[in-house]
Design an enzyme around this catalytic site. Structure first.
Site, PDB file in Angstrom:
ATOM      1  N   GLU A  48       8.720  15.842 -26.378  1.00  0.00           N
ATOM      2  CA  GLU A  48       8.076  16.317 -25.151  1.00  0.00           C
ATOM      3  C   GLU A  48       8.562  17.727 -24.792  1.00  0.00           C
ATOM      4  OE1 GLU A  48       5.547  14.999 -23.785  1.00  0.00           O
ATOM      5  OE2 GLU A  48       5.619  12.802 -23.768  1.00  0.00           O
TER       6      GLU A  48
ATOM      7  N   HIS B 178      -1.585   8.654 -28.112  1.00  0.00           N
ATOM      8  CA  HIS B 178      -1.881   7.420 -27.379  1.00  0.00           C
ATOM      9  C   HIS B 178      -2.645   6.409 -28.244  1.00  0.00           C
ATOM     10  CE1 HIS B 178      -1.191   9.187 -23.076  1.00  0.00           C
ATOM     11  NE2 HIS B 178      -0.081   8.895 -23.695  1.00  0.00           N
TER      12      HIS B 178
ATOM     13  N   HIS C  31      -1.208  14.284 -27.220  1.00  0.00           N
ATOM     14  CA  HIS C  31      -1.405  12.920 -26.720  1.00  0.00           C
ATOM     15  C   HIS C  31      -2.760  12.315 -27.072  1.00  0.00           C
ATOM     16  CE1 HIS C  31       2.235  14.000 -24.669  1.00  0.00           C
ATOM     17  NE2 HIS C  31       2.342  12.811 -24.127  1.00  0.00           N
TER      18      HIS C  31
ATOM     19  N   LYS D  79       2.537  10.598 -12.439  1.00  0.00           N
ATOM     20  CA  LYS D  79       1.551   9.791 -13.175  1.00  0.00           C
ATOM     21  C   LYS D  79       2.221   8.462 -13.498  1.00  0.00           C
ATOM     22  CE  LYS D  79      -0.978  11.715 -16.552  1.00  0.00           C
ATOM     23  NZ  LYS D  79      -1.331  12.683 -17.633  1.00  0.00           N
TER      24      LYS D  79
ATOM     25  N   LYS E  86       7.779  21.655 -16.258  1.00  0.00           N
ATOM     26  CA  LYS E  86       6.847  20.589 -15.855  1.00  0.00           C
ATOM     27  C   LYS E  86       6.440  20.760 -14.394  1.00  0.00           C
ATOM     28  CE  LYS E  86       5.253  16.013 -15.998  1.00  0.00           C
ATOM     29  NZ  LYS E  86       5.213  14.736 -16.668  1.00  0.00           N
TER      30      LYS E  86
ATOM     31  N   GLU F 263      -4.404  16.353 -11.946  1.00  0.00           N
ATOM     32  CA  GLU F 263      -4.973  16.575 -13.274  1.00  0.00           C
ATOM     33  C   GLU F 263      -6.475  16.808 -13.250  1.00  0.00           C
ATOM     34  OE1 GLU F 263      -2.979  14.341 -16.339  1.00  0.00           O
ATOM     35  OE2 GLU F 263      -4.761  14.429 -17.583  1.00  0.00           O
TER      36      GLU F 263
ATOM     37  N   HIS G  95       7.160   6.518 -28.136  1.00  0.00           N
ATOM     38  CA  HIS G  95       6.189   7.468 -27.582  1.00  0.00           C
ATOM     39  C   HIS G  95       6.445   8.884 -28.119  1.00  0.00           C
ATOM     40  CE1 HIS G  95       3.425   9.318 -24.779  1.00  0.00           C
ATOM     41  NE2 HIS G  95       4.396  10.108 -24.338  1.00  0.00           N
TER      42      HIS G  95
ATOM     43  N   ARG H 293       0.834  -1.213   0.000  1.00  0.00           N
ATOM     44  CA  ARG H 293       0.000   0.000   0.000  1.00  0.00           C
ATOM     45  C   ARG H 293       0.858   1.248   0.000  1.00  0.00           C
ATOM     46  NH1 ARG H 293      -3.075  -1.978   4.481  1.00  0.00           N
ATOM     47  NH2 ARG H 293      -4.850  -3.188   3.746  1.00  0.00           N
TER      48      ARG H 293
ATOM     49  N   ARG I  68      -3.499  21.028 -15.393  1.00  0.00           N
ATOM     50  CA  ARG I  68      -2.362  20.278 -15.897  1.00  0.00           C
ATOM     51  C   ARG I  68      -2.613  19.755 -17.316  1.00  0.00           C
ATOM     52  NH1 ARG I  68       0.360  15.403 -12.328  1.00  0.00           N
ATOM     53  NH2 ARG I  68       1.613  14.551 -13.962  1.00  0.00           N
TER      54      ARG I  68
ATOM     55  N   ASN J 118      -1.202  17.408 -21.995  1.00  0.00           N
ATOM     56  CA  ASN J 118      -1.673  16.336 -22.884  1.00  0.00           C
ATOM     57  C   ASN J 118      -1.656  16.742 -24.356  1.00  0.00           C
ATOM     58  OD1 ASN J 118      -2.096  14.561 -20.794  1.00  0.00           O
ATOM     59  ND2 ASN J 118      -4.190  15.263 -20.433  1.00  0.00           N
TER      60      ASN J 118
HETATM   61  N1  LIG Z   1       4.321   9.528 -16.511  1.00  0.00           N
HETATM   62  C1  LIG Z   1       4.425  10.528 -17.335  1.00  0.00           C
HETATM   63  O1  LIG Z   1       4.073  11.667 -17.006  1.00  0.00           O
HETATM   64  C2  LIG Z   1       4.992  10.289 -18.704  1.00  0.00           C
HETATM   65  C3  LIG Z   1       5.291  11.376 -19.527  1.00  0.00           C
HETATM   66  C4  LIG Z   1       5.842  11.126 -20.774  1.00  0.00           C
HETATM   67  C5  LIG Z   1       6.069   9.812 -21.178  1.00  0.00           C
HETATM   68  N2  LIG Z   1       5.758   8.778 -20.358  1.00  0.00           N
HETATM   69  C6  LIG Z   1       5.972   7.391 -20.785  1.00  0.00           C
HETATM   70  O2  LIG Z   1       7.351   7.175 -21.046  1.00  0.00           O
HETATM   71  C7  LIG Z   1       7.464   6.039 -21.910  1.00  0.00           C
HETATM   72  C8  LIG Z   1       8.543   6.265 -22.945  1.00  0.00           C
HETATM   73  O3  LIG Z   1       9.767   6.484 -22.285  1.00  0.00           O
HETATM   74  P1  LIG Z   1      11.178   6.364 -23.051  1.00  0.00           P
HETATM   75  O4  LIG Z   1      11.078   6.977 -24.372  1.00  0.00           O
HETATM   76  O5  LIG Z   1      12.200   6.790 -22.099  1.00  0.00           O
HETATM   77  O6  LIG Z   1      11.267   4.793 -23.350  1.00  0.00           O
HETATM   78  P2  LIG Z   1      12.055   3.595 -22.670  1.00  0.00           P
HETATM   79  O7  LIG Z   1      12.008   3.671 -21.210  1.00  0.00           O
HETATM   80  O8  LIG Z   1      11.551   2.357 -23.323  1.00  0.00           O
HETATM   81  O9  LIG Z   1      13.564   3.822 -23.135  1.00  0.00           O
HETATM   82  C9  LIG Z   1      13.859   3.805 -24.505  1.00  0.00           C
HETATM   83  C10 LIG Z   1      14.984   2.833 -24.850  1.00  0.00           C
HETATM   84  O10 LIG Z   1      16.221   3.398 -24.463  1.00  0.00           O
HETATM   85  C11 LIG Z   1      17.001   2.437 -23.749  1.00  0.00           C
HETATM   86  N3  LIG Z   1      17.825   3.222 -22.821  1.00  0.00           N
HETATM   87  C12 LIG Z   1      17.414   3.868 -21.719  1.00  0.00           C
HETATM   88  N4  LIG Z   1      18.413   4.606 -21.219  1.00  0.00           N
HETATM   89  C13 LIG Z   1      19.481   4.413 -22.009  1.00  0.00           C
HETATM   90  C14 LIG Z   1      20.807   4.912 -22.006  1.00  0.00           C
HETATM   91  N5  LIG Z   1      21.224   5.827 -21.120  1.00  0.00           N
HETATM   92  N6  LIG Z   1      21.659   4.478 -22.968  1.00  0.00           N
HETATM   93  C15 LIG Z   1      21.237   3.604 -23.910  1.00  0.00           C
HETATM   94  N7  LIG Z   1      19.994   3.102 -23.977  1.00  0.00           N
HETATM   95  C16 LIG Z   1      19.123   3.515 -23.023  1.00  0.00           C
HETATM   96  C17 LIG Z   1      15.983   1.552 -23.083  1.00  0.00           C
HETATM   97  O11 LIG Z   1      16.541   0.295 -22.799  1.00  0.00           O
HETATM   98  C18 LIG Z   1      14.916   1.479 -24.174  1.00  0.00           C
HETATM   99  O12 LIG Z   1      15.281   0.488 -25.113  1.00  0.00           O
HETATM  100  C19 LIG Z   1       6.091   5.835 -22.527  1.00  0.00           C
HETATM  101  O13 LIG Z   1       5.510   4.682 -22.007  1.00  0.00           O
HETATM  102  C20 LIG Z   1       5.315   7.055 -22.092  1.00  0.00           C
HETATM  103  O14 LIG Z   1       3.948   6.787 -21.952  1.00  0.00           O
HETATM  104  C21 LIG Z   1       5.236   9.011 -19.135  1.00  0.00           C
END
Ligand SMILES: NC(=O)c1ccc[n+]([C@@H]2O[C@H](COP(=O)([O-])OP(=O)(O)OC[C@H]3O[C@@H](n4cnc5c(N)ncnc54)[C@H](O)[C@@H]3O)[C@@H](O)[C@H]2O)c1
Length: 397
Positions: A208, A275, A271, A166, A250, A260, A288, A144, A264, A268
């Site tokens: 982003e 999405h 998005h 989030k 941010k 949200e 993404h 929890r 906030r 989006n």
């Molecule tokens: N919570 C939020 O507010 C929020 C906001 C924006 C995006 N997101 C989410 O984030 C996700 C996308 O994140 P992402 O683009 O970081 O993808 P990811 O976490 O899959 O990383 C992308 C790739 O890079 C590799 N990698 C990571 N760090 C590395 C490094 N330093 N050197 C070499 N390779 C590396 C990883 O292994 C992966 O293959 C989506 O699911 C999206 O929905 C969330």
């Protein structure tokens, strides 16, 4: 106020005297929440750990990472933790969006349940946006609400995903369908990690940043335009400035509306299209950030078609996306899809939002409208203007 005393044997004695509510109290109590946490930007792993350990101190860490991050940076992280006498356990998942799933969450809960981790310990999310979203959600439900900290390794994580609380996993019906708001205890970005990130993921993170620039910060838009080439080349000075500014923008936006309710929502932007596009892609092949880049362009075209743009934005956006090596049309998306499946994938989002689809439409840099009445025909026109074909056209080819 409760009083506390410690006996000679070290036992804590708590005494309290909470009064009963009176008949005329309209609200029985106000539940307070404390969600304040620091965000640090550093250039090296030792500096990042100095900042992180200010929060976790001597607690044990349950490191959640992916195999690729582990391959590049895992040994260095563990060596630093060993040197500082920090105890940890680690679990690495396959890299990529497909790991942001209920299956991987279950795997992590089984791992945590079989470990010695207690409520005084922390989950350390060591990876990109996928690991931060997944690990944050796992932490939110385990015991929890276990504390967690984010040490993000991708640009996308550092400029967006690791901050804001989030947390979620994807579902075949919709992206991020299962999740929560659960704020981290600290966020540390080490820009030095970006040296090993491949150019495609570096570009994806910039989508982003462009989003934040359009919705909230004309100076950030100018910064990105002035430094676009340095940024895609991975210049660490430029990237550090980019990450620092993104963290500031941010946190200002999130602080106004952490859960949200309304304010906030500009975050989006892009998005509402991104999405569903990722859902259509089956959470693979399309990054993404690439989906967000394309989504921003579609939503800006909707704004243009409605006549709400107060200054030209479509062409400057296309131009910037090209310079940042992001998709500026359907042909530059890494997946081949058409309009009808995207519209179908928007339908569940509408249901989740209580029957209307919120779309963030830009008016000019720093000014947006949130509208609820965008019709499928308008979205189809904008998708078509970005070169996406109709299903019938694909079938006739
Ligand atoms: N919570 C939020 O507010 C929020 C906001 C924006 C995006 N997101 C989410 O984030 C996700 C996308 O994140 P992402 O683009 O970081 O993808 P990811 O976490 O899959 O990383 C992308 C790739 O890079 C590799 N990698 C990571 N760090 C590395 C490094 N330093 N050197 C070499 N390779 C590396 C990883 O292994 C992966 O293959 C989506 O699911 C999206 O929905 C969330």
């Amino acid at each position: 106020m409760p009083t506390e005393a410690v006996s000679r044997e070290g036992a804590h004695c708590m005494s309290d005297d909470v009064p009963l509510p009176t008949d005329d109290e309209p609200i029985i109590a106000t539940a307070h929440r404390h969600d304040t946490y620091p965000i640090h930007v550093t250039r090296t792993l030792p500096a990042a750990l100095d900042r992180l350990l200010e929060t976790t101190e001597g607690a044990r860490l349950a490191i959640i990472t992916d195999e690729r991050v582990d391959q590049f940076h895992g040994a260095a992280l563990r060596a630093q933790l060993d040197e500082r006498g920090i105890r940890y356990i680690q679990h690495a998942l396959p890299p990529g969006e497909r790991s942001k799933s209920t299956g991987c969450a279950l795997e992590l809960w089984d791992w945590l349940a079989g470990s010695q981790i207690s409520r005084d310990d922390y989950v350390l999310n060591f990876g990109g946006g996928v690991i931060c979203d997944l690990g944050g959600w796992v932490a939110s439900a385990f015991m929890r609400d276990l504390h967690y900290v984010n040490l993000s390794t991708t640009l996308l994580g550092q400029v967006d995903g690791a901050m804001g609380g989030k947390v979620a996993v994807n579902h075949p019906v919709a992206k991020n369908l299962i999740g929560a708001f659960h704020q981290p205890s600290a966020v540390v970005h080490n820009v030095g990690f970006l040296e090993t990130l491949d150019p495609r993921h570096l570009s994806a993170g910039m989508a982003e940043c462009v989003k934040k620039a359009i919705i909230a910060s004309p100076p950030y838009w100018h910064f990105i335009n002035e430094h676009a080439e340095q940024l895609v080349e991975g210049d660490l000075d430029a990237l550090e400035e980019l990450v620092r500014a993104a963290a500031k923008i941010k946190s200002v936006l999130v602080e106004r509306d952490p859960y949200e309710r309304d304010l906030r929502r500009p975050l989006n932007f892009g998005h509402t299209i991104a999405h569903p596009l990722e859902t259509v892609a089956g959470y693979q092949d399309l990054l993404h950030g690439e989906a967000v880049a394309f989504g921003m362009l579609v939503e800006t075209r909707i704004a243009a078609a409605r006549g709400v743009l107060a200054e030209p934005l479509v062409d400057p956006l296309v131009e910037l996306l090209i310079r940042l090596r992001l998709p500026d049309c359907h042909d530059r998306l890494p997946i081949d899809t058409c309009i009808e499946p995207v519209l179908q994938a928007i339908a569940p989002v509408r249901r989740i939002r209580g029957g209307s689809t919120n779309i963030v439409l830009p008016k000019k840099l720093g000014v947006v409208f949130i509208v609820h009445d965008v019709q499928n025909t308008e979205t189809a026109c904008a998708l078509s203007a970005c070169g996406m074909p109709h299903t019938a056209a694909m079938a006739n080819e």
